[in-house]
Structures are given as C-alpha cells and as structure tokens.
Design an enzyme around this catalytic site. Structure first.
Site, PDB file in Angstrom:
ATOM      1  N   GLY A   1      24.180  39.578 123.005  1.00  0.00           N
ATOM      2  CA  GLY A   1      22.976  38.772 123.246  1.00  0.00           C
ATOM      3  C   GLY A   1      23.235  37.347 122.795  1.00  0.00           C
ATOM      4  O   GLY A   1      24.385  36.885 122.752  1.00  0.00           O
ATOM      5  N   ARG A   2      22.162  36.665 122.413  1.00  0.00           N
ATOM      6  CA  ARG A   2      22.292  35.246 122.037  1.00  0.00           C
ATOM      7  C   ARG A   2      23.301  35.042 120.916  1.00  0.00           C
ATOM      8  O   ARG A   2      24.138  34.143 120.980  1.00  0.00           O
ATOM      9  CB  ARG A   2      20.947  34.702 121.553  1.00  0.00           C
ATOM     10  CG  ARG A   2      19.876  34.621 122.594  1.00  0.00           C
ATOM     11  CD  ARG A   2      18.617  34.043 121.954  1.00  0.00           C
ATOM     12  NE  ARG A   2      17.459  34.268 122.775  1.00  0.00           N
ATOM     13  CZ  ARG A   2      16.745  35.394 122.756  1.00  0.00           C
ATOM     14  NH1 ARG A   2      17.055  36.373 121.952  1.00  0.00           N
ATOM     15  NH2 ARG A   2      15.706  35.534 123.555  1.00  0.00           N
ATOM     16  N   ILE A   3      23.204  35.874 119.863  1.00  0.00           N
ATOM     17  CA  ILE A   3      24.066  35.627 118.700  1.00  0.00           C
ATOM     18  C   ILE A   3      25.512  36.009 119.024  1.00  0.00           C
ATOM     19  O   ILE A   3      26.444  35.263 118.689  1.00  0.00           O
ATOM     20  CB  ILE A   3      23.529  36.361 117.444  1.00  0.00           C
ATOM     21  CG1 ILE A   3      22.113  35.837 117.121  1.00  0.00           C
ATOM     22  CG2 ILE A   3      24.452  36.141 116.242  1.00  0.00           C
ATOM     23  CD1 ILE A   3      21.376  36.578 116.016  1.00  0.00           C
TER      24      ILE A   3
ATOM     25  N   SER B   1      28.837  45.833 125.243  1.00  0.00           N
ATOM     26  CA  SER B   1      27.396  45.644 125.282  1.00  0.00           C
ATOM     27  C   SER B   1      26.823  46.656 126.262  1.00  0.00           C
ATOM     28  O   SER B   1      27.560  47.179 127.106  1.00  0.00           O
ATOM     29  CB  SER B   1      27.168  44.210 125.775  1.00  0.00           C
ATOM     30  OG  SER B   1      25.863  44.008 126.149  1.00  0.00           O
ATOM     31  N   ARG B   2      25.519  46.913 126.166  1.00  0.00           N
ATOM     32  CA  ARG B   2      24.910  47.861 127.108  1.00  0.00           C
ATOM     33  C   ARG B   2      25.029  47.337 128.532  1.00  0.00           C
ATOM     34  O   ARG B   2      25.239  48.074 129.474  1.00  0.00           O
ATOM     35  CB  ARG B   2      23.443  48.083 126.754  1.00  0.00           C
ATOM     36  CG  ARG B   2      23.274  49.271 125.839  1.00  0.00           C
ATOM     37  CD  ARG B   2      21.856  49.655 125.709  1.00  0.00           C
ATOM     38  NE  ARG B   2      21.042  48.513 125.340  1.00  0.00           N
ATOM     39  CZ  ARG B   2      19.732  48.433 125.511  1.00  0.00           C
ATOM     40  NH1 ARG B   2      19.092  49.413 126.085  1.00  0.00           N
ATOM     41  NH2 ARG B   2      19.054  47.377 125.125  1.00  0.00           N
TER      42      ARG B   2
ATOM     43  N   THR C   1      26.271  41.046 110.313  1.00  0.00           N
ATOM     44  CA  THR C   1      25.125  40.196 109.961  1.00  0.00           C
ATOM     45  C   THR C   1      23.888  40.657 110.739  1.00  0.00           C
ATOM     46  O   THR C   1      22.928  39.893 110.863  1.00  0.00           O
ATOM     47  CB  THR C   1      25.409  38.703 110.263  1.00  0.00           C
ATOM     48  OG1 THR C   1      25.763  38.564 111.636  1.00  0.00           O
ATOM     49  CG2 THR C   1      26.506  38.149 109.391  1.00  0.00           C
TER      50      THR C   1
ATOM     51  N   ARG D   1      22.077  44.484 111.161  1.00  0.00           N
ATOM     52  CA  ARG D   1      21.236  45.334 110.317  1.00  0.00           C
ATOM     53  C   ARG D   1      22.136  46.325 109.587  1.00  0.00           C
ATOM     54  O   ARG D   1      23.069  46.899 110.176  1.00  0.00           O
ATOM     55  CB  ARG D   1      20.212  46.106 111.159  1.00  0.00           C
ATOM     56  CG  ARG D   1      19.035  45.263 111.665  1.00  0.00           C
ATOM     57  CD  ARG D   1      18.116  44.802 110.548  1.00  0.00           C
ATOM     58  NE  ARG D   1      16.955  44.052 110.997  1.00  0.00           N
ATOM     59  CZ  ARG D   1      16.896  42.727 111.125  1.00  0.00           C
ATOM     60  NH1 ARG D   1      17.953  41.980 110.820  1.00  0.00           N
ATOM     61  NH2 ARG D   1      15.789  42.132 111.510  1.00  0.00           N
TER      62      ARG D   1
ATOM     63  N   GLU E   1      18.184  47.739 101.624  1.00  0.00           N
ATOM     64  CA  GLU E   1      18.184  46.390 101.075  1.00  0.00           C
ATOM     65  C   GLU E   1      17.094  46.296 100.027  1.00  0.00           C
ATOM     66  O   GLU E   1      15.974  46.738 100.303  1.00  0.00           O
ATOM     67  CB  GLU E   1      17.941  45.351 102.172  1.00  0.00           C
ATOM     68  CG  GLU E   1      19.127  45.221 103.085  1.00  0.00           C
ATOM     69  CD  GLU E   1      18.993  44.102 104.113  1.00  0.00           C
ATOM     70  OE1 GLU E   1      18.053  43.298 104.016  1.00  0.00           O
ATOM     71  OE2 GLU E   1      19.841  44.058 105.018  1.00  0.00           O
TER      72      GLU E   1
ATOM     73  N   HIS F   1      21.376  39.032 102.884  1.00  0.00           N
ATOM     74  CA  HIS F   1      20.619  38.856 104.144  1.00  0.00           C
ATOM     75  C   HIS F   1      20.158  37.392 104.302  1.00  0.00           C
ATOM     76  O   HIS F   1      18.960  37.115 104.363  1.00  0.00           O
ATOM     77  CB  HIS F   1      19.428  39.824 104.201  1.00  0.00           C
ATOM     78  CG  HIS F   1      18.995  40.132 105.610  1.00  0.00           C
ATOM     79  ND1 HIS F   1      18.473  41.321 106.011  1.00  0.00           N
ATOM     80  CD2 HIS F   1      19.009  39.355 106.733  1.00  0.00           C
ATOM     81  CE1 HIS F   1      18.177  41.292 107.303  1.00  0.00           C
ATOM     82  NE2 HIS F   1      18.500  40.090 107.761  1.00  0.00           N
TER      83      HIS F   1
ATOM     84  N   GLY G   1      21.510  35.345 106.819  1.00  0.00           N
ATOM     85  CA  GLY G   1      22.038  34.864 108.110  1.00  0.00           C
ATOM     86  C   GLY G   1      21.274  33.670 108.663  1.00  0.00           C
ATOM     87  O   GLY G   1      21.862  32.713 109.157  1.00  0.00           O
TER      88      GLY G   1
HETATM   89  C1  DGY Z   1      16.095  38.425 111.793  1.00  0.00           C
HETATM   90  O1  DGY Z   1      15.432  37.441 112.141  1.00  0.00           O
HETATM   91  O2  DGY Z   1      15.969  39.517 112.341  1.00  0.00           O
HETATM   92  C2  DGY Z   1      17.079  38.228 110.683  1.00  0.00           C
HETATM   93  O3  DGY Z   1      17.626  39.397 110.233  1.00  0.00           O
HETATM   94  C3  DGY Z   1      16.475  37.445 109.538  1.00  0.00           C
HETATM   95  O4  DGY Z   1      16.371  36.160 109.940  1.00  0.00           O
END
Ligand code: DGY
Length: 329
Positions: A155-157, A176-177, A236, A238, A267, A286, A288
């Site tokens: 996706g975007r990231i 990716s799917r 980064t 989940r 967490e 966490h 990111g």
């Molecule tokens: C999100 O936005 O889902 C990140 O894990 C925290 O910014």
C-alpha cells in the site's frame, strides 16, 4: 439545540478550538489510555468518540453507545475497532490515511539502516567503555546498498519504502494481495513475487500490511525457516503480525541475523520478555508516525472526521463508507 458531547481519549497535539465551538468536549488527561470501564461509562453519554489505537472499541462498547454518531480514530490502522459492529449500527468510523506515510517509511528506513549497521549495539558498546581501538572486524554488518529488499504489503507505506530502496540501488521484491499495475511496478523498479520466494530471496524483509485475521502471526516458525540466516526483519506495522515466540527462537538460534521492530504483541512489551535480552534486536516504542508535523496532521484529520460525523456529513476519511449506502425498498 443541545450541544453534541464528545470524548477524546488522550490529549492531542493540536488545538481543539474548532471542535469546542460545536461540541462539549471532554479530554482524558491521563498519560495512559482510559480503562475500558471508563470508556464503557463515557460511551453511554456521547455523540462522538475520538480514540487512539490503544483503545479497545469492541462490539459491547459500540452497542452500549446508543447516542454515538461517529467514531474517529487518530491512526491509519483500526484493528482495535470492531468496524462491522459500527457498520451494523450505521456509525461511520474515521481514520487518518496518507499523512503518516512518509514519517512511517522514514522510521522503517532508520530501523533497517540501524539494524544492518549495528548502530544501537555500537552506541551501547561505546558507552560501556569497550571501544579500545579501531578493529578490522568490529561490529560488522551487511551492505544495504545493492542488497535485496522484500516488502510485504504494498500500500502507501510499502510503496514509500520502495522509493527509498531505489535510491540505494536495491533489488526490490514485493508481495501483496493485489499486484499493482505494470507502470507503477516499472517506475518503482519492483518485482511481484510469491510470499515464500520473497522470504527465501530477501536480505531485508519489511512488513507493511494491516493486521487482520489473514495476517495474524503471518510470520511464525515456517516463515523464519525459509529466510536467509543473514536476513534482517523490520516490522513497523502491527506487532501481532509476527509470532513473538517464533521471533525469539529465530533470533536466538541464528535462523535469521537480526530484527528491528517498532511494534510488539502486546504493547508495551513486558519488561521481562525474552526478546529484550537479545543484542540482535532493536525495539522502539511504536513511534513510526512520530514526527511533530505528522502527529499534528493526524490529530487534525481525526478532528475533521469527528466534526463531519457530528454534523451528519460524510466523513472525509471513512473506513466503512457502506454506512452511507441508501437502503431502498
Ligand atoms: C497507525 O496510524 O496506524 C500507526 O500505527 C500509528 O501512527
């Protein structure tokens, strides 16, 4: 007309004035999230909820919130919210996509570089007074430039990671799917491969997929067994996408060389977790999306969504737009 009532589950890094102009706003001032019982009590009285990924917004809570008109989460991920339960009650759920893409990709890159070049170990080593001289084989790590990078989730990231990797002349694999269109693949210089091939061929594997039933413990013993002994895993996304026990086994037995994770399950990571004993693992709390500008934008987007929901307008960033489908007949 009585003012709308809103509960915000933590102090936000932006002004609340425009929200306060239209609603009675209560902010939870604790450093830690409000306990579930507090949420249960609050949700009975409010029209709008602005929550964070640390708040468990489950079916019980959503069903008790009979006056609830909108749930707005200050995060792109929303695995803490029972979205089907919200949809069943026609409650739109908002989130904050896009604005945190680069901040998250930057932190991912920082972790990848730090793990490869043993930056955190080097810092610990220096502070411990162990730096005696320049040594030919001190704290060696793998090259990043020209290595093979595997991106899980595109996706975007994931795509923002590919743009960074291109600058390092890496071979970039992704899985990716859905395969993305050939022009995008070409412009980013990426190859679509099966998950198993990505694990087998990559020097670095980085996770950018949402947490869902399909991705829960996507990385376990069989996946680590496929990875190169020299491989480094970055997460980064989940924590629960990776089985922590399997990660500990893989890192402590040398099945993989290292990992750098910004997310854990649970967490925060318990202080007695065996993972914290490992030198070949970097853990950050966490962070990111934790650039000042990004967090302010996220807070403002969450407020935009909340205000729209309170006014009965369509949320600008809605995860369940089907709530707006007109039921005819
Ligand atoms: C999100 O936005 O889902 C990140 O894990 C925290 O910014």
């Amino acid at each position: 007309m009585p003012q709308a009532r809103v509960f915000v589950t933590r102090r936000l890094p932006t002004e609340l004035q425009r929200l306060q102009e239209i609603a009675n706003v209560e902010v939870w001032m604790g450093r830690e999230p409000p306990p579930y019982e507090v949420l249960l009590a609050k949700v009975r009285e409010i029209d709008g909820l602005l929550c964070l990924l640390t708040d468990k917004i489950d079916r019980q809570l959503i069903e008790i919130g009979t006056s609830l008109k909108v749930i707005s989460q200050m995060a792109v991920g929303y695995d803490n919210i029972d979205v089907p339960a919200a949809t069943a009650r026609q409650i739109p759920v908002g989130h904050t996509p896009g604005v945190l893409t680069d901040a998250t990709a930057d932190l991912t890159w920082a972790l990848l570089m730090a793990a490869a070049r043993r930056v955190v170990e080097g810092d610990r080593f220096t502070r411990a007074g162990e730096w005696r001289t320049w040594e030919p084989d001190l704290l060696l790590g793998p090259n990043v430039t020209s290595a093979t990078l595997g991106i899980v989730g595109f996706g975007r990231i994931g795509q923002a990671i590919a743009r960074r990797a291109k600058g390092f002349n890496m071979r970039i694999l992704y899985t990716s799917r859905h395969r993305c269109d050939p022009e995008l693949e070409q412009s980013l210089g990426v190859e679509f491969v099966k998950f198993e091939s990505l694990l087998q061929e990559s020097d670095f594997v980085t996770i950018h997929t949402p947490l869902s039933d399909d991705t829960y413990h996507l990385f376990g013993e069989p996946q680590f067994a496929l990875m190169k002994p020299s491989a480094i895993l970055i997460n980064t996304a989940r924590g629960a996408i990776v089985d922590s026990d399997a990660l500990y086994q893989a890192l402590s037995s040398g099945e993989i060389a290292g990992a750098a994770i910004d997310v854990t399950e649970p967490e925060p990571i318990p202080i007695d977790s065996p993972l914290l004993t490992l030198d070949n693992l970097i853990i950050t709390p966490h962070i990111g999306s934790a650039s000042r500008q990004t967090r302010e934008k996220m807070a403002n987007m969450a407020i935009d969504n909340l205000i729209a929901g309170l006014k009965g307008e369509r949320l600008p960033y809605c995860v369940n737009p089907e709530v707006y489908d007109v039921v005819s007949g």
